[in-house]
Design an enzyme around this catalytic site. Sequence first.
Site, PDB file in Angstrom:
ATOM      1  N   HIS A  63       0.855  -1.182   0.000  1.00  0.00           N
ATOM      2  CA  HIS A  63       0.000   0.000   0.000  1.00  0.00           C
ATOM      3  C   HIS A  63       0.894   1.236   0.000  1.00  0.00           C
ATOM      4  CE1 HIS A  63      -3.675  -2.327   0.892  1.00  0.00           C
ATOM      5  NE2 HIS A  63      -2.856  -3.093   1.593  1.00  0.00           N
ATOM      6  N   LEU A  64       0.837   2.007  -1.071  1.00  0.00           N
ATOM      7  CA  LEU A  64       1.668   3.197  -1.191  1.00  0.00           C
ATOM      8  C   LEU A  64       0.898   4.480  -0.912  1.00  0.00           C
ATOM      9  CD1 LEU A  64       3.933   2.274  -4.242  1.00  0.00           C
ATOM     10  CD2 LEU A  64       4.318   1.908  -1.795  1.00  0.00           C
ATOM     11  N   ASN A  95      -6.746   0.605  -2.876  1.00  0.00           N
ATOM     12  CA  ASN A  95      -7.561   1.338  -1.894  1.00  0.00           C
ATOM     13  C   ASN A  95      -6.956   2.701  -1.562  1.00  0.00           C
ATOM     14  OD1 ASN A  95      -5.430   0.093  -0.551  1.00  0.00           O
ATOM     15  ND2 ASN A  95      -6.597  -0.276   1.319  1.00  0.00           N
ATOM     16  N   HIS A 235      -2.873 -12.508   1.751  1.00  0.00           N
ATOM     17  CA  HIS A 235      -2.495 -12.670   3.165  1.00  0.00           C
ATOM     18  C   HIS A 235      -3.181 -13.851   3.878  1.00  0.00           C
ATOM     19  CE1 HIS A 235      -6.121 -10.269   3.292  1.00  0.00           C
ATOM     20  NE2 HIS A 235      -5.490  -9.124   3.116  1.00  0.00           N
ATOM     21  N   ASN A 281      -5.157  -6.793   9.528  1.00  0.00           N
ATOM     22  CA  ASN A 281      -6.257  -7.494   8.870  1.00  0.00           C
ATOM     23  C   ASN A 281      -5.687  -8.377   7.760  1.00  0.00           C
ATOM     24  OD1 ASN A 281      -8.490  -8.281   7.372  1.00  0.00           O
ATOM     25  ND2 ASN A 281      -9.349  -6.248   7.168  1.00  0.00           N
ATOM     26  N   ASP A 308       2.118  -6.890   2.444  1.00  0.00           N
ATOM     27  CA  ASP A 308       0.937  -6.135   2.895  1.00  0.00           C
ATOM     28  C   ASP A 308       1.391  -4.897   3.657  1.00  0.00           C
ATOM     29  OD1 ASP A 308      -1.659  -5.346   3.273  1.00  0.00           O
ATOM     30  OD2 ASP A 308      -2.171  -6.877   4.739  1.00  0.00           O
ATOM     31  N   HIS A 312       0.420   3.823   8.352  1.00  0.00           N
ATOM     32  CA  HIS A 312      -0.670   4.569   8.980  1.00  0.00           C
ATOM     33  C   HIS A 312      -0.103   5.727   9.793  1.00  0.00           C
ATOM     34  CE1 HIS A 312      -3.978   2.031   7.805  1.00  0.00           C
ATOM     35  NE2 HIS A 312      -3.411   0.965   8.323  1.00  0.00           N
ATOM     36  N   GLY A 327      -3.028  -2.648  10.168  1.00  0.00           N
ATOM     37  CA  GLY A 327      -1.931  -2.666   9.208  1.00  0.00           C
ATOM     38  C   GLY A 327      -0.613  -2.281   9.833  1.00  0.00           C
TER      39      GLY A 327
END
Length: 438
Positions: A63-64, A95, A235, A281, A308, A312, A327
Amino acid sequence: MNAPATSVLLRGVLLYGEGPETDVLITGEEIVGIGSDLDADGAEIVDARGQILLPGFVDMHTHLREPGREDTETIESGSAAAALGGYTAVFAMANTDPVADSVVVTDHVWRRGQEVGLVDVHPVGAITVGLKGKQLAEMATMAAGIGRVKMFSDDGHCVDDPLIMRRALEYSSSLGVLIAQHAEEPRLTVGAVAHEGPTAARLGLAGWPRAAEESIVARDALLARDAGARVHICHASTAGTVELMKWARGQGISITAEVTPHHLLLDDSRLETYDAINKVNPPLREKSDVDALRKGLADGVIDCVATDHAPHAEQDKCCEFSIARPGMLGLETALAIIVDTMVTPGLLDWRGVARVMSERPAQIVGLSDQGRPIEVGEIANLTLVDPNASWTVSGKKLASVAHNTPFEDMTFSSKVTTTVLRGQITVRGGVVANRAGE
């Protein structure tokens, strides 16, 4: 970034961790020589005696956050983290804000990754519009765009409607792309924040049953069988998922799965402190699940490792456990964790590391220039690992904008020192090349 040297000579490496030491000469984008005492006038020499040379790693799941949450990660900072972790290609999940459910967003992600130039950033397209699970996104348009989207996922949300998932699989088969499922039956996880078991019960945390994952894995295996399509499980986290993968493979179903480093190292005993740094998650499971995942990865039932990587902001983690965002960071620590959980116990050798971190993910997603053998004539996407480099994790010293690592103050026994992307050094001596000397 400074212009790359015409040639690079890696001196004294161990190919796949196997002796004797040898030299690898790179000219332009290709490996042009492998042997003893190689020389090349004007080549940049990297003294790597005793270090292990592997194909560059490929992360199918990162996730970037760009566009939309650049306060937690950008394509530039995430690319730096990936390169420092030994990655030469990553797949950026959909997302974002706006969601990557259109060619406008996916092409932007691809272009931005190319501008940064530290790793190949492949955009992942959303399966459904807005990740809402109601209407298929324009997969064909995204696949035909500049970003050439190869994988689609609503990760963070399960495509729980079986009819929508079936149509997505049928459509993907005709396009030659991959559907990656976040396996979570949402009706079983309402309010859930931790693995359903003795730890959650004792701590008063709402439980997340294994069946929430396993029921979707079983359903999607059957849907893929009937659609004649491929499905990939994101995952994997339970022993039951490992058993379902064995069953599905035995039925000839085209299904693959990934496991994260944190699910191979940590279990739900970490929740005793109520520290939301450990909230993820799917949730951290029990030790029996960890053991099954390790064995499944070693046996090839679980195909590959995917981080993954999920940055955050501090305020999204330093809060009540039930409302914290799930995360954790993963790109820079992945290799070290695989060594400690898989190589040191003898479950994988270094060729096995190449298989699960480079070769298999590249094959699954269809990257023809990644995960290739280290041979003359191949593109030089490479990673050098010092197997004796002890280091201690500090979130504030990682390249990501965010600092939410559950591995804070943990000491690991190996580290990536050099990463090469198409013949260009992106990380040198554990420092991103365009930041060297800063």
